[in-house]
Enzyme design. Structure first.
Site, PDB file in Angstrom:
ATOM      1  N   ARG A 173     -16.403 -35.333  23.267  1.00 41.84           N
ATOM      2  CA  ARG A 173     -15.854 -36.398  22.434  1.00 41.84           C
ATOM      3  C   ARG A 173     -14.329 -36.440  22.499  1.00 41.84           C
ATOM      4  O   ARG A 173     -13.705 -37.380  22.019  1.00 41.84           O
ATOM      5  CB  ARG A 173     -16.271 -36.209  20.968  1.00 41.84           C
ATOM      6  CG  ARG A 173     -17.749 -36.298  20.699  1.00 41.84           C
ATOM      7  CD  ARG A 173     -18.050 -36.156  19.205  1.00 41.84           C
ATOM      8  NE  ARG A 173     -17.603 -37.305  18.441  1.00 41.84           N
ATOM      9  CZ  ARG A 173     -16.573 -37.307  17.611  1.00 41.84           C
ATOM     10  NH1 ARG A 173     -15.835 -36.226  17.469  1.00 41.84           N
ATOM     11  NH2 ARG A 173     -16.234 -38.385  16.947  1.00 41.84           N
ATOM     12  N   ARG A 177      -6.785 -38.986  28.808  1.00 46.25           N
ATOM     13  CA  ARG A 177      -6.317 -40.121  29.597  1.00 46.25           C
ATOM     14  C   ARG A 177      -5.133 -39.687  30.470  1.00 46.25           C
ATOM     15  O   ARG A 177      -4.372 -38.794  30.107  1.00 46.25           O
ATOM     16  CB  ARG A 177      -5.944 -41.295  28.696  1.00 46.25           C
ATOM     17  CG  ARG A 177      -4.918 -40.986  27.642  1.00 46.25           C
ATOM     18  CD  ARG A 177      -4.615 -42.226  26.787  1.00 46.25           C
ATOM     19  NE  ARG A 177      -5.743 -42.584  25.956  1.00 46.25           N
ATOM     20  CZ  ARG A 177      -5.792 -42.320  24.644  1.00 46.25           C
ATOM     21  NH1 ARG A 177      -4.798 -41.688  24.048  1.00 46.25           N
ATOM     22  NH2 ARG A 177      -6.833 -42.679  23.928  1.00 46.25           N
ATOM     23  N   ARG A 250     -20.595 -26.284   9.384  1.00 47.10           N
ATOM     24  CA  ARG A 250     -19.309 -25.670   9.091  1.00 47.10           C
ATOM     25  C   ARG A 250     -18.685 -26.419   7.927  1.00 47.10           C
ATOM     26  O   ARG A 250     -18.918 -27.622   7.739  1.00 47.10           O
ATOM     27  CB  ARG A 250     -18.381 -25.737  10.299  1.00 47.10           C
ATOM     28  CG  ARG A 250     -18.772 -24.797  11.411  1.00 47.10           C
ATOM     29  CD  ARG A 250     -18.547 -23.337  11.045  1.00 47.10           C
ATOM     30  NE  ARG A 250     -17.107 -23.013  11.051  1.00 47.10           N
ATOM     31  CZ  ARG A 250     -16.636 -21.836  10.665  1.00 47.10           C
ATOM     32  NH1 ARG A 250     -17.454 -20.901  10.192  1.00 47.10           N
ATOM     33  NH2 ARG A 250     -15.332 -21.588  10.715  1.00 47.10           N
ATOM     34  N   ARG A 281      -4.985 -27.353  10.726  1.00 43.13           N
ATOM     35  CA  ARG A 281      -4.022 -28.446  10.746  1.00 43.13           C
ATOM     36  C   ARG A 281      -3.340 -28.611   9.395  1.00 43.13           C
ATOM     37  O   ARG A 281      -3.836 -28.129   8.375  1.00 43.13           O
ATOM     38  CB  ARG A 281      -4.675 -29.762  11.165  1.00 43.13           C
ATOM     39  CG  ARG A 281      -5.864 -30.222  10.329  1.00 43.13           C
ATOM     40  CD  ARG A 281      -6.472 -31.482  10.938  1.00 43.13           C
ATOM     41  NE  ARG A 281      -7.599 -31.986  10.167  1.00 43.13           N
ATOM     42  CZ  ARG A 281      -8.210 -33.150  10.409  1.00 43.13           C
ATOM     43  NH1 ARG A 281      -7.787 -33.913  11.400  1.00 43.13           N
ATOM     44  NH2 ARG A 281      -9.230 -33.546   9.674  1.00 43.13           N
ATOM     45  N   GLU A 301      -5.529 -27.312   6.030  1.00 43.06           N
ATOM     46  CA  GLU A 301      -6.978 -27.407   6.201  1.00 43.06           C
ATOM     47  C   GLU A 301      -7.495 -26.126   6.862  1.00 43.06           C
ATOM     48  O   GLU A 301      -7.087 -25.773   7.969  1.00 43.06           O
ATOM     49  CB  GLU A 301      -7.313 -28.628   7.058  1.00 43.06           C
ATOM     50  CG  GLU A 301      -8.795 -28.934   7.158  1.00 43.06           C
ATOM     51  CD  GLU A 301      -9.045 -30.280   7.822  1.00 43.06           C
ATOM     52  OE1 GLU A 301      -8.586 -31.301   7.270  1.00 43.06           O
ATOM     53  OE2 GLU A 301      -9.673 -30.301   8.898  1.00 43.06           O
ATOM     54  N   TYR A 349     -22.797 -36.195  13.310  1.00 42.68           N
ATOM     55  CA  TYR A 349     -21.398 -36.499  13.078  1.00 42.68           C
ATOM     56  C   TYR A 349     -21.186 -37.985  13.327  1.00 42.68           C
ATOM     57  O   TYR A 349     -21.421 -38.475  14.426  1.00 42.68           O
ATOM     58  CB  TYR A 349     -20.490 -35.685  13.995  1.00 42.68           C
ATOM     59  CG  TYR A 349     -19.026 -35.919  13.717  1.00 42.68           C
ATOM     60  CD1 TYR A 349     -18.362 -35.147  12.770  1.00 42.68           C
ATOM     61  CD2 TYR A 349     -18.328 -36.925  14.362  1.00 42.68           C
ATOM     62  CE1 TYR A 349     -17.017 -35.365  12.489  1.00 42.68           C
ATOM     63  CE2 TYR A 349     -16.999 -37.155  14.097  1.00 42.68           C
ATOM     64  CZ  TYR A 349     -16.348 -36.374  13.152  1.00 42.68           C
ATOM     65  OH  TYR A 349     -15.028 -36.614  12.871  1.00 42.68           O
ATOM     66  N   ASP A 351     -18.606 -41.424  12.962  1.00 42.33           N
ATOM     67  CA  ASP A 351     -17.380 -42.110  12.608  1.00 42.33           C
ATOM     68  C   ASP A 351     -17.715 -43.165  11.549  1.00 42.33           C
ATOM     69  O   ASP A 351     -18.879 -43.553  11.386  1.00 42.33           O
ATOM     70  CB  ASP A 351     -16.757 -42.778  13.837  1.00 42.33           C
ATOM     71  CG  ASP A 351     -16.152 -41.769  14.797  1.00 42.33           C
ATOM     72  OD1 ASP A 351     -15.659 -40.723  14.329  1.00 42.33           O
ATOM     73  OD2 ASP A 351     -16.191 -42.025  16.025  1.00 42.33           O
TER      74      ASP A 351
END
Length: 375
Positions: A173, A177, A250, A281, A301, A349, A351
């Site tokens: 995922r 680029r 998790r 993060r 986090e 998961y 979006d």
């Protein structure tokens, strides 16, 4: 005896809120309940002196689906936001996602041809032809140097296990680029609701009865008498009282600080990719909406194991858990007048645009009178 509601929706997160909105538009009487003290699930924002704090981690709405983009924008105005992440590895900064800026920062290579050649060399040196785990998949994608600098430590903190023990699918995922483009998402439509995600949830739940601080599973039989049909968005294994075993997740914990500075790190999200730093993060929330306040709110986090009272965040989609979920999914298909949906009920998961799409699809099937809504 007639039941007081047509639908009882368990969970006031995005999936449940979209279902409630669509059913209300169709003239159905709905009751939404949630075990938390607020609606919105993990999208919930807390207003800290004018800064919308994403209480359960950073959420950026992005989609290529114009119909879904129009759907949310007719509810609330969205502010354009282009997500660009920085990574901190032992004090050195790199752009994310992986792009030509990142490769230049690591290797000082300037052309895509040079970078692709370097990755191929490192893939060959590692003797990887068919990646069998996350580590091998990552090295085959971006090379061993990039893997050890920006992926290994972060990933092993996030998942609590060695990268060699994780499925290759997790890393697929990750955006990659070969252009000088720091945009994390390539989707055509991106943004954040002006004033935070509570505005979106409030619009979806307008004119719908909502009761909070109620755990449906504490009194399941009584709640089932409240409505003809149940829409359940909680953990699917909990619905069945973990009869086949617990699905693995998790979890996360957060530490929040208010700082007397107007700009702490210069971006909304800074990843910490070395294993020595315990958090993954730091989020600086004011950057989501271009805040100009003379202070800032940040959140550390921390990934953690899934304790009994912790919130489930990331499904561990390895073969064991996926096989276990298949058993629960088959059992769910046999439940009369119960619709399972959302990331916990589908052990997936999602979006945000995918959650909305899934909810709209199930409501469309419901209106069409289809009997199997579990797929």
């Amino acid at each position: 005896m007639e039941k007081p509601y047509d639908y009882l929706i368990v969970g006031a997160g995005l999936f449940g809120a979209v279902c409630a909105h669509e059913l209300r538009k169709s003239g159905h009487k709905c009751l939404v309940i949630d075990k938390r003290m607020h609606a919105g699930g993990n999208l919930y924002c807390e207003n800290v002196n004018g800064i919308q704090v994403h209480k359960y981690g950073a959420h950026i709405f992005h989609t290529n689906d114009l119909a879904i983009w129009n759907y949310v924008n007719q509810l609330v105005p969205f502010r354009h936001y282009n997500h660009s992440v920085m990574a901190n590895y032992k004090g050195k900064l790199f752009n994310l996602p992986f792009n030509m800026n990142t490769f230049y920062q690591l290797w000082q290579l300037k052309t895509p041809e040079e970078v692709i050649g370097r990755i191929a060399e490192q893939r060959t040196a590692a003797k990887i032809t068919d990646p069998a785990n996350l580590e091998e998949q990552a090295i085959s994608m971006v090379g061993a140097d990039m893997y050890h600098t920006l992926i290994k430590g972060y990933t092993e903190k996030q998942w609590g296990r060695f990268a060699k023990e994780l499925p290759a699918s997790i890393i697929k995922r990750l955006p990659l680029r070969f252009t000088y483009d720091n945009s994390y998402f390539s989707d055509r439509y991106q943004g954040i609701p002006a004033g935070g995600y509570n505005k979106l949830i409030d619009a979806l739940l307008a004119d719908v009865e909502v009761r909070l601080n109620i755990d449906y599973l504490d009194n399941k039989d009584a709640w089932q008498e409240m409505a003809e049909t149940i829409i359940f968005t909680g953990p699917i294994d909990a619905w069945f009282n973990y009869c086949y075993g617990r699905l693995e997740y998790r979890s996360l914990s957060f530490e929040q600080e208010i700082l007397p500075v107007s700009n702490f790190q210069g971006c909304a999200v800074m990843n910490y990719t070395d294993s020595e730093v315990p958090y993954t993060r730091i989020i600086e929330h004011k950057h989501f909406e271009g805040g100009q306040q003379p202070f800032s709110v940040i959140t550390y986090e921390y990934p953690q194991a899934m304790a009994r009272n912790a919130e489930p965040y990331y499904p561990v989609n390895d073969s064991r858990n996926n096989n276990l979920y298949t058993k629960y999914k088959q059992a769910a298909a046999q439940q009369a007048n119960v619709i399972f949906g959302g990331r916990l009920a589908e052990y997936k998961y999602y979006d945000m645009d995918q959650i909305i799409g899934s909810a709209l699809s199930k409501m469309k099937k419901l209106k069409a009178g289809l009997s199997n809504l579990q797929v």
